[in-house]
Design a protein around this motif. Structure first.
Motif, PDB file in Angstrom:
ATOM      1  N   ALA A  31      15.319   8.174  -4.909  1.00 35.09           N
ATOM      2  CA  ALA A  31      13.875   8.416  -4.796  1.00 35.09           C
ATOM      3  C   ALA A  31      13.086   7.134  -5.040  1.00 35.09           C
ATOM      4  CB  ALA A  31      13.456   9.503  -5.782  1.00 35.09           C
ATOM      5  N   ALA A  32      13.535   6.297  -6.018  1.00 30.54           N
ATOM      6  CA  ALA A  32      12.857   5.039  -6.307  1.00 30.54           C
ATOM      7  C   ALA A  32      12.957   4.082  -5.119  1.00 30.54           C
ATOM      8  CB  ALA A  32      13.447   4.400  -7.562  1.00 30.54           C
ATOM      9  N   LEU A  33      14.153   4.005  -4.507  1.00 30.27           N
ATOM     10  CA  LEU A  33      14.324   3.143  -3.340  1.00 30.27           C
ATOM     11  C   LEU A  33      13.465   3.631  -2.164  1.00 30.27           C
ATOM     12  CD1 LEU A  33      18.188   2.513  -3.472  1.00 30.27           C
ATOM     13  CD2 LEU A  33      16.353   0.909  -4.045  1.00 30.27           C
ATOM     14  N   ALA A  34      13.406   4.963  -2.004  1.00 30.36           N
ATOM     15  CA  ALA A  34      12.578   5.514  -0.944  1.00 30.36           C
ATOM     16  C   ALA A  34      11.097   5.181  -1.172  1.00 30.36           C
ATOM     17  CB  ALA A  34      12.769   7.032  -0.865  1.00 30.36           C
ATOM     18  N   PHE A  35      10.686   5.235  -2.441  1.00 29.70           N
ATOM     19  CA  PHE A  35       9.286   4.901  -2.726  1.00 29.70           C
ATOM     20  C   PHE A  35       9.015   3.421  -2.471  1.00 29.70           C
ATOM     21  CE2 PHE A  35       5.626   3.866  -5.330  1.00 29.70           C
ATOM     22  CZ  PHE A  35       4.766   4.896  -4.987  1.00 29.70           C
ATOM     23  N   LEU A  36       9.985   2.538  -2.777  1.00 28.82           N
ATOM     24  CA  LEU A  36       9.807   1.118  -2.472  1.00 28.82           C
ATOM     25  C   LEU A  36       9.690   0.900  -0.966  1.00 28.82           C
ATOM     26  CD1 LEU A  36      12.297  -0.574  -4.977  1.00 28.82           C
ATOM     27  CD2 LEU A  36       9.800  -0.542  -5.086  1.00 28.82           C
ATOM     28  N   PHE A  37      10.480   1.646  -0.182  1.00 24.83           N
ATOM     29  CA  PHE A  37      10.356   1.537   1.277  1.00 24.83           C
ATOM     30  C   PHE A  37       8.974   2.016   1.730  1.00 24.83           C
ATOM     31  CE2 PHE A  37      10.854   3.435   5.548  1.00 24.83           C
ATOM     32  CZ  PHE A  37      11.245   2.300   6.245  1.00 24.83           C
ATOM     33  N   LEU A  38       8.492   3.092   1.108  1.00 22.37           N
ATOM     34  CA  LEU A  38       7.150   3.582   1.425  1.00 22.37           C
ATOM     35  C   LEU A  38       6.090   2.548   1.042  1.00 22.37           C
ATOM     36  CD1 LEU A  38       5.289   5.877   2.357  1.00 22.37           C
ATOM     37  CD2 LEU A  38       5.362   6.759   0.002  1.00 22.37           C
ATOM     38  N   THR A  39       6.304   1.874  -0.082  1.00 19.97           N
ATOM     39  CA  THR A  39       5.384   0.814  -0.500  1.00 19.97           C
ATOM     40  C   THR A  39       5.343  -0.305   0.528  1.00 19.97           C
ATOM     41  OG1 THR A  39       5.837   1.298  -2.828  1.00 19.97           O
ATOM     42  CG2 THR A  39       4.860  -0.839  -2.331  1.00 19.97           C
ATOM     43  N   TRP A  40       6.504  -0.653   1.064  1.00 20.67           N
ATOM     44  CA  TRP A  40       6.559  -1.699   2.101  1.00 20.67           C
ATOM     45  C   TRP A  40       5.779  -1.275   3.346  1.00 20.67           C
ATOM     46  CZ3 TRP A  40       8.930  -1.572   6.998  1.00 20.67           C
ATOM     47  CH2 TRP A  40       8.947  -2.802   7.661  1.00 20.67           C
ATOM     48  N   LEU A  41       5.944  -0.017   3.764  1.00 17.63           N
ATOM     49  CA  LEU A  41       5.199   0.467   4.916  1.00 17.63           C
ATOM     50  C   LEU A  41       3.690   0.427   4.658  1.00 17.63           C
ATOM     51  CD1 LEU A  41       7.303   3.565   6.103  1.00 17.63           C
ATOM     52  CD2 LEU A  41       7.136   1.316   7.183  1.00 17.63           C
ATOM     53  N   ILE A  42       3.278   0.842   3.463  1.00 10.05           N
ATOM     54  CA  ILE A  42       1.852   0.811   3.118  1.00 10.05           C
ATOM     55  C   ILE A  42       1.333  -0.622   3.147  1.00 10.05           C
ATOM     56  CG2 ILE A  42       0.194   1.239   1.256  1.00 10.05           C
ATOM     57  CD1 ILE A  42       1.904   3.631   0.437  1.00 10.05           C
ATOM     58  N   LYS A  43       2.138  -1.541   2.620  1.00  7.90           N
ATOM     59  CA  LYS A  43       1.735  -2.947   2.616  1.00  7.90           C
ATOM     60  C   LYS A  43       1.525  -3.471   4.027  1.00  7.90           C
ATOM     61  CE  LYS A  43       4.461  -6.173   2.828  1.00  7.90           C
ATOM     62  NZ  LYS A  43       4.953  -7.120   3.874  1.00  7.90           N
ATOM     63  N   VAL A  44       2.450  -3.151   4.935  1.00  8.87           N
ATOM     64  CA  VAL A  44       2.346  -3.615   6.321  1.00  8.87           C
ATOM     65  C   VAL A  44       1.088  -3.061   6.984  1.00  8.87           C
ATOM     66  CG1 VAL A  44       3.412  -3.495   8.608  1.00  8.87           C
ATOM     67  CG2 VAL A  44       4.831  -3.939   6.593  1.00  8.87           C
ATOM     68  N   ILE A  45       0.822  -1.773   6.785  1.00 10.97           N
ATOM     69  CA  ILE A  45      -0.353  -1.148   7.412  1.00 10.97           C
ATOM     70  C   ILE A  45      -1.641  -1.734   6.855  1.00 10.97           C
ATOM     71  CG2 ILE A  45      -1.599   1.022   7.704  1.00 10.97           C
ATOM     72  CD1 ILE A  45       1.133   2.434   7.662  1.00 10.97           C
ATOM     73  N   VAL A  46      -1.715  -1.855   5.519  1.00  9.09           N
ATOM     74  CA  VAL A  46      -2.934  -2.366   4.889  1.00  9.09           C
ATOM     75  C   VAL A  46      -3.200  -3.808   5.307  1.00  9.09           C
ATOM     76  CG1 VAL A  46      -3.994  -2.969   2.674  1.00  9.09           C
ATOM     77  CG2 VAL A  46      -2.812  -0.792   2.936  1.00  9.09           C
ATOM     78  N   ALA A  66      -6.061 -15.994   1.025  1.00 12.06           N
ATOM     79  CA  ALA A  66      -6.085 -15.724  -0.413  1.00 12.06           C
ATOM     80  C   ALA A  66      -6.207 -14.233  -0.696  1.00 12.06           C
ATOM     81  CB  ALA A  66      -7.245 -16.482  -1.059  1.00 12.06           C
ATOM     82  N   LEU A  67      -7.129 -13.547  -0.002  1.00 11.32           N
ATOM     83  CA  LEU A  67      -7.297 -12.106  -0.214  1.00 11.32           C
ATOM     84  C   LEU A  67      -6.064 -11.341   0.253  1.00 11.32           C
ATOM     85  CD1 LEU A  67     -11.023 -11.657   0.895  1.00 11.32           C
ATOM     86  CD2 LEU A  67     -10.108 -11.739  -1.430  1.00 11.32           C
ATOM     87  N   ARG A  68      -5.420 -11.814   1.318  1.00 10.67           N
ATOM     88  CA  ARG A  68      -4.206 -11.158   1.797  1.00 10.67           C
ATOM     89  C   ARG A  68      -3.103 -11.231   0.739  1.00 10.67           C
ATOM     90  NH1 ARG A  68      -3.396 -14.121   5.859  1.00 10.67           N
ATOM     91  NH2 ARG A  68      -4.715 -12.942   7.288  1.00 10.67           N
ATOM     92  N   LYS A  69      -2.962 -12.389   0.102  1.00  9.25           N
ATOM     93  CA  LYS A  69      -1.947 -12.523  -0.953  1.00  9.25           C
ATOM     94  C   LYS A  69      -2.251 -11.607  -2.130  1.00  9.25           C
ATOM     95  CE  LYS A  69      -0.617 -17.296   0.097  1.00  9.25           C
ATOM     96  NZ  LYS A  69      -0.608 -18.707  -0.402  1.00  9.25           N
ATOM     97  N   ILE A  70      -3.535 -11.528  -2.512  1.00  8.03           N
ATOM     98  CA  ILE A  70      -3.907 -10.673  -3.638  1.00  8.03           C
ATOM     99  C   ILE A  70      -3.608  -9.205  -3.323  1.00  8.03           C
ATOM    100  CG2 ILE A  70      -5.863  -9.825  -4.983  1.00  8.03           C
ATOM    101  CD1 ILE A  70      -7.075 -12.613  -4.752  1.00  8.03           C
ATOM    102  N   ILE A  71      -3.905  -8.775  -2.078  1.00  7.30           N
ATOM    103  CA  ILE A  71      -3.635  -7.393  -1.687  1.00  7.30           C
ATOM    104  C   ILE A  71      -2.142  -7.097  -1.717  1.00  7.30           C
ATOM    105  CG2 ILE A  71      -3.721  -5.801   0.275  1.00  7.30           C
ATOM    106  CD1 ILE A  71      -6.413  -7.058   1.017  1.00  7.30           C
ATOM    107  N   VAL A  72      -1.339  -8.021  -1.180  1.00  4.37           N
ATOM    108  CA  VAL A  72       0.116  -7.819  -1.162  1.00  4.37           C
ATOM    109  C   VAL A  72       0.667  -7.747  -2.587  1.00  4.37           C
ATOM    110  CG1 VAL A  72       2.308  -8.881  -0.528  1.00  4.37           C
ATOM    111  CG2 VAL A  72       0.424  -8.867   1.105  1.00  4.37           C
ATOM    112  N   ILE A  73       0.231  -8.650  -3.444  1.00  2.00           N
ATOM    113  CA  ILE A  73       0.715  -8.642  -4.832  1.00  2.00           C
ATOM    114  C   ILE A  73       0.304  -7.348  -5.528  1.00  2.00           C
ATOM    115  CG2 ILE A  73       0.452  -9.752  -7.087  1.00  2.00           C
ATOM    116  CD1 ILE A  73       0.185 -12.423  -5.604  1.00  2.00           C
ATOM    117  N   GLY A  74      -0.933  -6.894  -5.291  1.00  2.00           N
ATOM    118  CA  GLY A  74      -1.390  -5.662  -5.924  1.00  2.00           C
ATOM    119  C   GLY A  74      -0.600  -4.450  -5.464  1.00  2.00           C
ATOM    120  N   ILE A  75      -0.348  -4.346  -4.142  1.00  4.69           N
ATOM    121  CA  ILE A  75       0.404  -3.192  -3.626  1.00  4.69           C
ATOM    122  C   ILE A  75       1.817  -3.181  -4.176  1.00  4.69           C
ATOM    123  CG2 ILE A  75       1.380  -2.179  -1.536  1.00  4.69           C
ATOM    124  CD1 ILE A  75      -1.127  -3.087  -0.055  1.00  4.69           C
ATOM    125  N   TRP A  76       2.495  -4.341  -4.166  1.00  8.63           N
ATOM    126  CA  TRP A  76       3.867  -4.390  -4.654  1.00  8.63           C
ATOM    127  C   TRP A  76       3.936  -4.152  -6.167  1.00  8.63           C
ATOM    128  CZ3 TRP A  76       7.995  -3.410  -2.246  1.00  8.63           C
ATOM    129  CH2 TRP A  76       8.199  -3.803  -0.913  1.00  8.63           C
TER     130      TRP A  76
END
Length: 293
Positions: A31-46, A66-76
């Motif tokens: 379930a944790a790995l699946a959620f990490l995969f979901l996090t990756w998908l959310i990151k790509v879309i955002v 700069a804002l793109r890096k901040i968003i990626v770090i926050g999502i991950w």
């Protein structure tokens, strides 16, 4: 007393315990790995949505990055924390926040300068006081801005040397943007002899400056009699030209040459420094005959 220790049996028990624990926690890990995969998908879309929106809004490329890096770090960061709680059910949000609080203090103290530069870089990118290719001065740093990142700024000095300056340095010190406008005012000093007519000299200097091609014709040339020098009447001569350092040097060179030629042609003296010495009594002078005797 004798102990019957069987290393093989102990190792076997430990492996069986680890295998049993892994099998029991397998659903949580999956379930944790699946959620990490979901996090990756959310990151790509955002990131895609943000890139399109920021491009339409006309944000500077450096600020977009700069804002793109901040968003990626926050999502991950959020995704990894939630995945950790899924994989380890005993890890409650309260315990996690408490651990993060202590860790944040330690990290903040250890990387204080780094965080200061990151925040300063974000503020510089948002305020947009300078652009790429602008010439700036900040304390001992002078040159052309080549790249602005979230942590530091790359400045190419006029002698060709690349200088990497922390953003905190630029943000906390007075910053002069030399090319914020397309033109700058330049000032030089010029002196004429005391025997010359001030009004005539002023007019000759003004016409000479106005004839130079690098002088901005849309702004006035100003010539002011500034004061009484040691051996000359001093004029303050100002004009406007392009704001790049090389343009300023070229224009100053042409103006100085034009003023010198115009004054020479008009017969107006540009005096050398002169001094008058006064003595309280006669000065003995040894002539040739005195030396021979």
């Amino acid at each position: 007393m004798e102990f019957d220790i069987n290393p093989i049996a102990i190792l076997k028990d430990q492996l069986q315990g680890a295998l049993t624990s892994t099998i029991e926690s397998a659903p949580q890990l999956i379930a944790a790995l699946a959620f990490l995969f979901l996090t990756w998908l959310i990151k790509v879309i955002v990131v895609k949505v943000f890139t399109k929106a920021s491009t339409r809004s006309g944000l500077r490329p450096s600020l977009q990055e700069a804002l793109r890096k901040i968003i990626v770090i926050g999502i991950w960061s959020i995704g990894i924390l939630i995945a950790a709680m899924i994989a380890m059910p005993g890890l409650t949000p309260t315990k996690l926040l408490a651990g993060l609080g202590v860790g944040s203090i330690a990290i903040g103290l250890a990387f204080k300068d780094t965080f200061e530069n990151l925040l300063a870089g974000l503020l510089l990118l948002m305020r947009e006081p300078m652009r790429i290719d602008d010439y700036i001065e900040c304390e001992e740093v002078e040159g052309q801005v080549k790249h602005i990142s979230i942590r530091d700024t790359y400045i190419r000095r006029t002698d060709g040397v690349l200088t990497i300056v922390p953003n905190g340095y630029l943000y906390s010190n007075p910053l002069r943007i030399l090319t914020e406008q397309s033109s700058r005012r330049i000032t030089i000093q010029c002196g004429v002899g005391y025997s010359e007519n001030v009004d005539d000299s002023r007019e000759v200097i003004r016409k000479a400056v106005e004839s130079v091609k690098t002088v901005n014709k849309d702004k006035p040339v100003q010539v002011f009699a500034q004061g009484f020098g040691a051996s000359s009447i001093d004029f303050e001569v100002t004009w406007w030209t392009q704001s790049r350092p090389v343009d300023i040097r070229e224009s100053r060179d042409q103006v100085v040459a034009a003023v010198k030629n115009a004054l020479d042609k008009a017969g107006i003296e540009i005096p050398f420094p002169q001094r008058t010495l006064t003595f309280s009594g006669p000065i003995p002078f040894a002539g040739k005959d005195d030396k021979e005797s």
